[in-house]
Each structure stands twice: as C-alpha cells, then as structure tokens.
Design a protein around this motif. Structure first.
Motif, short mmCIF file in Angstrom:
data_model
loop_
_atom_site.label_atom_id
_atom_site.label_comp_id
_atom_site.label_asym_id
_atom_site.label_seq_id
_atom_site.Cartn_x
_atom_site.Cartn_y
_atom_site.Cartn_z
N THR A 136 0.86 -1.18 0.00
CA THR A 136 0.00 0.00 0.00
C THR A 136 0.89 1.23 0.00
N ALA A 137 0.71 2.09 -0.99
CA ALA A 137 1.55 3.27 -1.12
C ALA A 137 1.13 4.36 -0.14
N TYR A 138 2.10 5.09 0.37
CA TYR A 138 1.80 6.28 1.17
C TYR A 138 2.98 7.24 1.09
N TYR A 139 2.75 8.47 1.58
CA TYR A 139 3.76 9.52 1.49
C TYR A 139 4.34 9.80 2.88
N VAL A 140 5.62 10.09 2.88
CA VAL A 140 6.37 10.28 4.11
C VAL A 140 7.00 11.67 4.11
N PHE A 141 6.78 12.41 5.19
CA PHE A 141 7.44 13.69 5.43
C PHE A 141 7.96 13.65 6.86
N GLU A 142 9.25 13.51 7.04
CA GLU A 142 9.83 13.33 8.36
C GLU A 142 10.79 14.47 8.70
N LYS A 143 10.91 14.71 9.99
CA LYS A 143 11.86 15.71 10.48
C LYS A 143 11.50 17.12 9.99
N ILE A 144 10.20 17.44 10.09
CA ILE A 144 9.73 18.79 9.79
C ILE A 144 9.85 19.63 11.06
N PRO A 145 10.55 20.75 11.04
CA PRO A 145 10.65 21.57 12.25
C PRO A 145 9.29 22.18 12.62
#
Length: 562
Positions: A42-51
């Motif tokens: 299952t595809a998903y989007y990752v956004f990590e380490k956002i201040p």
C-alpha cells in the motif's frame, strides 16, 4: 564532465523531483517528501523531520518552545535521524535540536480537490525521560486510511526540569507537544488531513500527556478526540512534587555549591552554560544516585510534569483531580484503558520482586500512595494494612508475589486510569477497554500466580512496527493478525466516527462497545480485548471499590492524583 556523469545527475534530479517525491509549500517554507509502501504494497507519502519549533538551544534551553522560523530553499524531509536527549540510555540520534514532527499520509490533495483523512497524532511514552518518534513506524495503521503524525518532544532534564518558580516553571515537554498539536491543526490540510478530525493518542507517559492536554483549555478546538493507553494525568507518577529539590540536586552533581543554594537564577545560568551532552550525563548520574529497587512500581519518577506557578506560558497550575471532578476539561470523546497486568513490564525478575515485597512487608507504610495526605504514623500504618488486605487478606506480600504485582498495577496505573474514565463519563463519551491478549509480539513473558498476563506497552506491537517482527504480519500467528486488525479497526473507527463500533462488523465479532455510563447506578461497562472481544463490567472490580472506600475515608477532596 563525462556523458555518464550527466546521465547520473539527470537521473538524480529526476528522482528528487519526481511525482513520487512531492514538494509541499508550508507557511515556513517548502519541504520535500517521498513515497514508500507498506509490507502489503500500500503506497503512502512520508514527510519526516519537519521543524515545528525553533531549536530549543542556547538561551532557549528550559524555555517554552517558539514556533519554527522560515527557511530558504527546499527542506529535505525524506528521512528521520534525530531524537531528543534521553535520560535512560543513549542513542547516536540524540540531540538538543530535536523538535520535529513527522507526517505519514495515504494520499495528497490534488489541485482543486481536498483529501480529508482523519488524523491520528501519537505521543510516545518512556517515563518522560526516554522515547523516540522514529521507533513508531505507521504502516499497520496507515493501511486503514488515516494520516499518522508522530512527534519528538523534550525529555528528562531538558523537558521537565523545574525550579517551581518563574525562573524555570517546567513542563516544557508538554508545551512542545502542544505546539506540535497546534502545528498539525494549522498545516495538516496541506497533507490531505481534516483539521477538525484530529485524534491525539499516546501510551504510558504519552497517555499521561494526553490526559494533561485534556486539561489544557488553550488547546480548545485543536483536537476532537483522544485515546489514552495505559496512563492518565491522575496516575500518582504523573507529576513531580519535589521538582525544586531535584533541580538543585541535579546541578549539585557537577557543582557542589548548589547543595546548599536556593538561588534559582544562578542554577538557571549554570545549567544553561553546560554543554548538552554534559547536562544529559549529569541528569543520568543524578537519576542513578536517587534510584532504588522500590521505584519499580513507578510510584514516583524524577523528571516529570509539575503543577506550575502562574506564569505567561503556564501549562497547568491547578490540581488534576479537582479539574476532572469539576468538569474543567476538554469534553471530547475518549478511548481509555489498561493492559491486564501493567506492572509485569517493570518486574521481570521474581527474585527482585521477592526482595521488594519483603521490604514492603517490613515497612508497610511504603505502600501508601503518595497522593494520600496522611501525616500521622498510626493512621498511615492503619491505611497500609488496609491496602495490603485488599490483595492478601492479611497475609504478607512476600509469600504472595502475584498479589504484590496486582497491587503495583493498581497503584501505578489502574486506579487513576479508571477514576479518569469515571469522572469524565458524565460529560463526554468514554469507551473503556482492557487489553488481555497475551502472545509473542507483546514481548513480556513473565508470569506470576494470581496476576494477569499482559504487561505495560504490549498492545503497541499490534498497532506499530515496534518489535523484532517488524511491519510484516507474515510472522504473526493467526490470532496475532486478527488481534492487530481488530485493535487498528477500533482505533481508526474512533478517529473517523468518534465511535469504535459504528456498525456491525464480522472482524469485530458484531460487538457493540458500550460507553461508560455510571448515572442512576449504571454499571461500568468495558470491552475486554482478548482472543475474543467481550463486553464486561467493573474493571478490576472489587479492588477498585475498596480503594474508593479508602480514599473516601480520608474526608479529603483536594487530591492532585488518585
């Protein structure tokens, strides 16, 4: 430049700017994410380490967090390699610059079309001194079409030191969490999330934190539901009552002049002057200096939230029990519950348990809860005897280890959590559970006769990829898989509908999870989550009734915890 180099650079640029690796425009700047898949593709989007905050370093150490400052260019948020300093163990990822939020979304909104997924923001546990958002992969939950948000917040001496005055009021870790929740409410629509359907949830100290956020009136409207797993701000260890003594004791580890000092400003200046790694080590040494075997039931931790003096950034200035009793909390629907024997996690060695319980028998006053205001020694001994009688009928704990384990679970967790549910139930929807499913992924195997079998934190293995089994359910036995699917469905149903069982479901055995309703003498109904789902009444029944009677016998109402 060679032809091969040009091809490599073109490929690299194409990969970075591909549709699979999108760029989102935040108010503070652009961020680059990435696309990945779960173990079931299952595809998903990752956004990590956002201040979400300005780094709390230099003059901002021991201060309430400030919003993140804008940045130039595109910030790479495709990886997570940072955690906040831990006072229990060390990781290479530890840093004082650690206030980041991570967003995992099933899909991003397209132009002229807003995706509107429910949002689940998780606050990790770890006794307020340890824990990392990077330990909680969201693959299992995200397959049920919710957005998962995880956060870092300051821990230990960095997040919870307090001089109990206006110099270092304390609770900066909670204030970090509040800013992260606010950031999520303001920005989650950019990731396809519905800001009006944010559920905050946490486990252990993370669950205690959720309990504090329910008391924070400045968070009104920032979230619309909450899930509390094995913790409440009514647990006796939720606050530190001697924070000032601890603050000066910490400084005295490095500078003996603070052993006799009462100068908060001098202490603030000194601790601010220390290198972050030195301060972390100092706190670890202080913890070791005050630790005893008797801390195993978590009756008292060290660097934890405090009831603050009034100040412009104050998080909580009044006692929690009184606030819940008066209905002064955010009246959003909640799921709240316990594991069948919480204290197992902290008591893996029967030999050590034997020593501790024999010490309790020799000094019985030690088992009286810290929130009971008893100063007379005879009354204290009488109360202690009555408490032991709940579990052993007058026999010593040392001869009944399982009874001692049950006492530790009730004293450290169950009593405060059950009371939280009861006090809230007349003003909002409350769904109570007990997680009783015992299997390998839970990773707590110790057993004591007469006690339950599922320890603290075991349910996390069925929600997140936190065990050696990872994210693939292929290595789980059939009942493990079903339990994971059920727990996730209950949690995500609540996030979507504010009702964990909105309709009949074969997966959920067509069970309807009832709300707690104690008015007009109603029974305290709850859902027992085991191999089968079963509605039961009165969690930890007779023991809780006896505890209530003991608290009522004090003729005292100004408790802080319960």
């Amino acid at each position: 430049m060679t032809h091969q180099t040009l091809i490599f650079l073109f490929t690299l640029i194409s990969t970075v700017l591909s549709v699979e690796d999108p760029i989102i425009e935040l108010p503070t700047g652009q961020i680059l994410g990435r696309q990945t898949t779960t173990s079931t593709n299952t595809a998903y989007y990752v956004f990590e380490k956002i201040p979400y905050a300005t780094p709390p370093v230099g003059p901002l150490r021991f201060k309430a967090p400030q919003p993140a400052q804008p940045w130039e260019g595109v910030l790479n948020t495709t990886y997570l390699d940072t955690s906040c300093y831990q006072q229990q163990g060390e990781w290479p990822s530890d840093s004082e610059d650690c206030l980041f939020v991570n967003v995992y979304t099933p899909a991003l909104p397209e132009e002229d079309e807003n995706a509107s997924f429910p949002v689940m923001l998780f606050i990790h546990g770890g006794a307020f001194t340890s824990g990392r958002s990077l330990d909680y992969r969201p693959d299992l939950l995200i397959e049920d079409e919710v957005i998962i948000v995880t956060i870092n917040y300051r821990l230990g001496v960095f997040g919870f030191l307090s001089t109990q005055d206006e110099i270092i009021p304390g609770n900066n870790g909670l204030k970090d969490q509040r800013l992260a929740i606010q950031w999520t409410h303001e920005n989650i629509h950019l990731f396809g999330g519905d800001p009006e359907r944010i559920t905050i949830f946490g486990e252990s100290a993370g669950s205690v934190s959720v309990g504090f956020h329910l008391l924070d009136q400045t968070s009104q409207g920032l979230f619309s539901g909450a899930i509390l797993e094995s913790g409440s701000s009514l647990c006796p260890w939720a606050i530190q009552r001697e924070a000032r003594k601890i603050a000066f004791g910490t400084a005295a580890i490095r500078n003996s002049t603070f052993s006799d000092s009462d100068d908060s400003a001098a202490l603030f200046d000194y601790l601010q002057s220390l290198d972050a790694a030195d301060l972390d080590q100092t706190a670890q040494e202080y913890l070791q200096s005050v630790a005893t075997l008797l801390d195993q039931d978590l009756a008292v931790l060290v660097y934890t939230p405090v009831i603050e003096v009034k100040n412009p950034d104050a998080f909580i200035t009044r006692k929690m029990y009184g606030l819940f009793k008066a209905g002064s909390f955010l009246q959003v629907p909640i799921i709240i519950g316990i594991n069948s024997e919480e204290s197992l996690l902290f008591n893996p060695d029967p030999n050590v348990v034997q020593i501790v319980l024999q010490e309790f028998d020799n000094n019985l006053e030690l088992i009286v809860p810290i929130d009971m205001p008893i100063t007379n020694s005879d009354q204290n001994l009488e109360m202690a005897t009555s408490i032991r009688d709940i579990y052993t009928n007058g026999e010593p704990f040392g001869a009944n280890l399982g009874d001692g384990i049950r006492y530790a679970s009730d004293n450290g967790f169950n009593r405060g959590i059950i009371k939280h549910a009861a006090l809230s139930s007349s003003l909002t929807d409350v769904y109570f559970y007990q997680f009783s499913y015992d299997s390998l992924p839970g990773n707590v195997s110790v057993v004591y006769d007469g006690a339950g079998s599922v320890g603290h934190a075991e349910e996390l293995a069925y929600l997140f990829c936190v065990t050696i089994l990872g994210c693939s359910l292929d290595d789980f036995v059939e009942n493990d898989v079903v339990t994971s699917q059920r727990l996730i469905k209950l949690w995500t149903n609540f996030a979507k509908y504010r009702n964990p069982t909105p309709e009949a479901s074969d997966l959920l055995q067509n069970v309807t999870w009832p709300k707690v309703s104690l008015e007009d003498g109603g029974e305290f109904l709850y859902l027992d989550i085991n191999v089968d789902l079963e509605v039961r009444s009165n969690p930890k029944g007779e023991a809780m009734e006896k505890w209530d009677s003991l608290y009522e016998s004090l003729n005292f109402t100004d408790f802080d915890t319960y």
